[in-house]
Write a protein that holds these residues in place. Structure first.
Motif, PDB file in Angstrom:
ATOM      1  N   VAL A  11       0.879  -1.172   0.000  1.00 56.82           N
ATOM      2  CA  VAL A  11       0.000   0.000   0.000  1.00 56.82           C
ATOM      3  C   VAL A  11       0.914   1.219   0.000  1.00 56.82           C
ATOM      4  CG1 VAL A  11      -1.776   1.277   1.242  1.00 56.82           C
ATOM      5  CG2 VAL A  11      -1.785  -1.227   1.290  1.00 56.82           C
ATOM      6  N   ALA A  12       0.905   1.967  -1.099  1.00 54.72           N
ATOM      7  CA  ALA A  12       1.784   3.132  -1.230  1.00 54.72           C
ATOM      8  C   ALA A  12       1.037   4.411  -0.871  1.00 54.72           C
ATOM      9  CB  ALA A  12       2.324   3.222  -2.648  1.00 54.72           C
ATOM     10  N   VAL A  13       1.747   5.306  -0.185  1.00 53.06           N
ATOM     11  CA  VAL A  13       1.208   6.621   0.156  1.00 53.06           C
ATOM     12  C   VAL A  13       1.972   7.635  -0.694  1.00 53.06           C
ATOM     13  CG1 VAL A  13       0.850   8.296   1.992  1.00 53.06           C
ATOM     14  CG2 VAL A  13       0.684   5.858   2.496  1.00 53.06           C
ATOM     15  N   ALA A  14       1.242   8.293  -1.593  1.00 53.12           N
ATOM     16  CA  ALA A  14       1.857   9.243  -2.514  1.00 53.12           C
ATOM     17  C   ALA A  14       1.081  10.554  -2.476  1.00 53.12           C
ATOM     18  CB  ALA A  14       1.855   8.683  -3.932  1.00 53.12           C
ATOM     19  N   GLY A  15       1.738  11.637  -2.849  1.00 54.10           N
ATOM     20  CA  GLY A  15       1.071  12.933  -2.899  1.00 54.10           C
ATOM     21  C   GLY A  15       2.074  14.066  -2.937  1.00 54.10           C
ATOM     22  N   ARG A  16       1.575  15.262  -2.750  1.00 53.47           N
ATOM     23  CA  ARG A  16       2.420  16.457  -2.789  1.00 53.47           C
ATOM     24  C   ARG A  16       3.378  16.481  -1.611  1.00 53.47           C
ATOM     25  NH1 ARG A  16       1.856  20.126  -6.259  1.00 53.47           N
ATOM     26  NH2 ARG A  16       2.624  21.766  -4.915  1.00 53.47           N
ATOM     27  N   SER A  17       4.439  17.268  -1.745  1.00 50.08           N
ATOM     28  CA  SER A  17       5.399  17.442  -0.660  1.00 50.08           C
ATOM     29  C   SER A  17       4.756  18.129   0.531  1.00 50.08           C
ATOM     30  CB  SER A  17       6.582  18.301  -1.129  1.00 50.08           C
ATOM     31  OG  SER A  17       7.316  17.643  -2.115  1.00 50.08           O
ATOM     32  N   ASN A  18       5.170  17.706   1.708  1.00 52.95           N
ATOM     33  CA  ASN A  18       4.826  18.386   2.959  1.00 52.95           C
ATOM     34  C   ASN A  18       3.326  18.415   3.265  1.00 52.95           C
ATOM     35  OD1 ASN A  18       6.193  19.470   5.154  1.00 52.95           O
ATOM     36  ND2 ASN A  18       5.613  21.557   4.598  1.00 52.95           N
ATOM     37  N   VAL A  19       2.631  17.308   3.000  1.00 53.62           N
ATOM     38  CA  VAL A  19       1.200  17.251   3.336  1.00 53.62           C
ATOM     39  C   VAL A  19       0.894  16.228   4.429  1.00 53.62           C
ATOM     40  CG1 VAL A  19       0.389  18.082   1.099  1.00 53.62           C
ATOM     41  CG2 VAL A  19       0.665  15.629   1.472  1.00 53.62           C
ATOM     42  N   GLY A  20       1.917  15.551   4.940  1.00 52.05           N
ATOM     43  CA  GLY A  20       1.709  14.635   6.041  1.00 52.05           C
ATOM     44  C   GLY A  20       1.693  13.159   5.667  1.00 52.05           C
ATOM     45  N   LYS A  21       2.276  12.798   4.525  1.00 48.95           N
ATOM     46  CA  LYS A  21       2.298  11.395   4.117  1.00 48.95           C
ATOM     47  C   LYS A  21       3.047  10.528   5.131  1.00 48.95           C
ATOM     48  CE  LYS A  21       4.217  12.373   0.242  1.00 48.95           C
ATOM     49  NZ  LYS A  21       4.267  13.815   0.461  1.00 48.95           N
ATOM     50  N   SER A  22       4.232  10.958   5.536  1.00 47.48           N
ATOM     51  CA  SER A  22       5.024  10.188   6.490  1.00 47.48           C
ATOM     52  C   SER A  22       4.334  10.132   7.849  1.00 47.48           C
ATOM     53  CB  SER A  22       6.428  10.786   6.632  1.00 47.48           C
ATOM     54  OG  SER A  22       7.122  10.689   5.401  1.00 47.48           O
ATOM     55  N   THR A  23       3.691  11.208   8.243  1.00 46.63           N
ATOM     56  CA  THR A  23       2.944  11.219   9.501  1.00 46.63           C
ATOM     57  C   THR A  23       1.810  10.203   9.449  1.00 46.63           C
ATOM     58  OG1 THR A  23       3.511  13.538   9.859  1.00 46.63           O
ATOM     59  CG2 THR A  23       1.619  12.683  11.082  1.00 46.63           C
ATOM     60  N   LEU A  24       1.129  10.130   8.318  1.00 48.52           N
ATOM     61  CA  LEU A  24       0.059   9.147   8.141  1.00 48.52           C
ATOM     62  C   LEU A  24       0.604   7.722   8.249  1.00 48.52           C
ATOM     63  CD1 LEU A  24      -2.828   8.263   7.385  1.00 48.52           C
ATOM     64  CD2 LEU A  24      -2.120   8.458   4.990  1.00 48.52           C
ATOM     65  N   VAL A  25       1.730   7.449   7.599  1.00 48.49           N
ATOM     66  CA  VAL A  25       2.328   6.119   7.660  1.00 48.49           C
ATOM     67  C   VAL A  25       2.675   5.780   9.109  1.00 48.49           C
ATOM     68  CG1 VAL A  25       4.340   4.732   6.992  1.00 48.49           C
ATOM     69  CG2 VAL A  25       3.149   6.095   5.281  1.00 48.49           C
ATOM     70  N   GLY A  26       3.271   6.721   9.819  1.00 47.67           N
ATOM     71  CA  GLY A  26       3.601   6.496  11.229  1.00 47.67           C
ATOM     72  C   GLY A  26       2.371   6.201  12.062  1.00 47.67           C
ATOM     73  N   ALA A  27       1.286   6.914  11.806  1.00 49.66           N
ATOM     74  CA  ALA A  27       0.038   6.691  12.545  1.00 49.66           C
ATOM     75  C   ALA A  27      -0.541   5.320  12.219  1.00 49.66           C
ATOM     76  CB  ALA A  27      -0.971   7.787  12.215  1.00 49.66           C
ATOM     77  N   LEU A  28      -0.511   4.928  10.953  1.00 49.06           N
ATOM     78  CA  LEU A  28      -1.023   3.614  10.564  1.00 49.06           C
ATOM     79  C   LEU A  28      -0.197   2.482  11.178  1.00 49.06           C
ATOM     80  CD1 LEU A  28      -1.844   4.278   6.802  1.00 49.06           C
ATOM     81  CD2 LEU A  28      -3.488   3.920   8.656  1.00 49.06           C
ATOM     82  N   LEU A  29       1.110   2.711  11.314  1.00 48.80           N
ATOM     83  CA  LEU A  29       1.982   1.708  11.912  1.00 48.80           C
ATOM     84  C   LEU A  29       1.861   1.680  13.431  1.00 48.80           C
ATOM     85  CD1 LEU A  29       5.179   2.269   9.758  1.00 48.80           C
ATOM     86  CD2 LEU A  29       3.629   0.323   9.649  1.00 48.80           C
ATOM     87  N   GLY A  30       1.308   2.747  13.996  1.00 48.05           N
ATOM     88  CA  GLY A  30       1.160   2.813  15.445  1.00 48.05           C
ATOM     89  C   GLY A  30       2.428   3.220  16.170  1.00 48.05           C
ATOM     90  N   ASP A  31       3.416   3.719  15.435  1.00 46.80           N
ATOM     91  CA  ASP A  31       4.673   4.160  16.050  1.00 46.80           C
ATOM     92  C   ASP A  31       5.287   5.262  15.192  1.00 46.80           C
ATOM     93  OD1 ASP A  31       7.092   4.512  17.331  1.00 46.80           O
ATOM     94  OD2 ASP A  31       7.636   2.396  17.308  1.00 46.80           O
ATOM     95  N   ALA A  32       5.038   6.491  15.564  1.00 50.17           N
ATOM     96  CA  ALA A  32       5.519   7.634  14.786  1.00 50.17           C
ATOM     97  C   ALA A  32       7.045   7.705  14.744  1.00 50.17           C
ATOM     98  CB  ALA A  32       4.958   8.932  15.362  1.00 50.17           C
ATOM     99  N   LYS A  33       7.734   7.064  15.678  1.00 47.80           N
ATOM    100  CA  LYS A  33       9.198   7.106  15.710  1.00 47.80           C
ATOM    101  C   LYS A  33       9.834   6.297  14.582  1.00 47.80           C
ATOM    102  CE  LYS A  33       9.154   7.606  20.673  1.00 47.80           C
ATOM    103  NZ  LYS A  33       9.378   6.911  21.939  1.00 47.80           N
ATOM    104  N   LEU A  34       9.077   5.400  13.969  1.00 48.53           N
ATOM    105  CA  LEU A  34       9.612   4.595  12.872  1.00 48.53           C
ATOM    106  C   LEU A  34       9.834   5.407  11.605  1.00 48.53           C
ATOM    107  CD1 LEU A  34       7.431   1.362  13.138  1.00 48.53           C
ATOM    108  CD2 LEU A  34       9.843   1.617  13.740  1.00 48.53           C
ATOM    109  N   VAL A  35       9.093   6.501  11.458  1.00 47.08           N
ATOM    110  CA  VAL A  35       9.099   7.282  10.225  1.00 47.08           C
ATOM    111  C   VAL A  35       9.701   8.651  10.493  1.00 47.08           C
ATOM    112  CG1 VAL A  35       7.659   8.157   8.357  1.00 47.08           C
ATOM    113  CG2 VAL A  35       6.986   6.099   9.555  1.00 47.08           C
ATOM    114  N   ARG A  36      10.627   9.051   9.630  1.00 47.07           N
ATOM    115  CA  ARG A  36      11.236  10.379   9.774  1.00 47.07           C
ATOM    116  C   ARG A  36      10.268  11.430   9.229  1.00 47.07           C
ATOM    117  NH1 ARG A  36      16.929  12.554   7.308  1.00 47.07           N
ATOM    118  NH2 ARG A  36      16.861  14.556   8.365  1.00 47.07           N
ATOM    119  N   THR A  37       9.920  12.389  10.070  1.00 43.44           N
ATOM    120  CA  THR A  37       9.049  13.481   9.642  1.00 43.44           C
ATOM    121  C   THR A  37       9.746  14.806   9.911  1.00 43.44           C
ATOM    122  OG1 THR A  37       7.937  13.598  11.775  1.00 43.44           O
ATOM    123  CG2 THR A  37       6.938  12.171  10.111  1.00 43.44           C
TER     124      THR A  37
END
Length: 98
Positions: A11-37
């Protein structure tokens, strides 16, 4: 980076720069520390793969037992990087999507 074998759904998360894609991935994973934001656009420079499993395991084991992968793609559009770097972001995303 190395692309997964294609045997496991992604499942790929794509979109414009700086809209919160990485934050969304971190939330879906349940651990925001896994993803660099960052508040600055252009932090994700290559596709990043996160194995989703039904239990906590180390990264090497998780990839082998993943139910699916979440893929955080670089943003499209504005990023405070050189034109060459932005072109490389687009190329890596296009390679992944091909």
């Amino acid at each position: 980076y190395e692309l997964p074998s294609g045997q496991i759904p992604e499942v790929a998360v794509a979109g414009r720069s700086n809209v919160g894609k990485s934050t969304l991935v971190g939330a879906l994973l349940g651990d925001a520390k896994l993803v660099r934001t960052s508040r600055k656009p252009g932090r994700t420079t290559t596709p990043r793969f996160f194995a989703v499993t039904s239990r906590k395991e180390d990264a090497a084991r998780a990839a082998k037992h993943a139910a699916c992968f979440l893929v955080d793609l670089p943003g499209v559009g504005y990023a405070r990087r050189s034109k060459a770097e932005r072109a490389a972001f687009m190329e890596s995303s296009a390679e992944y999507l091909a």
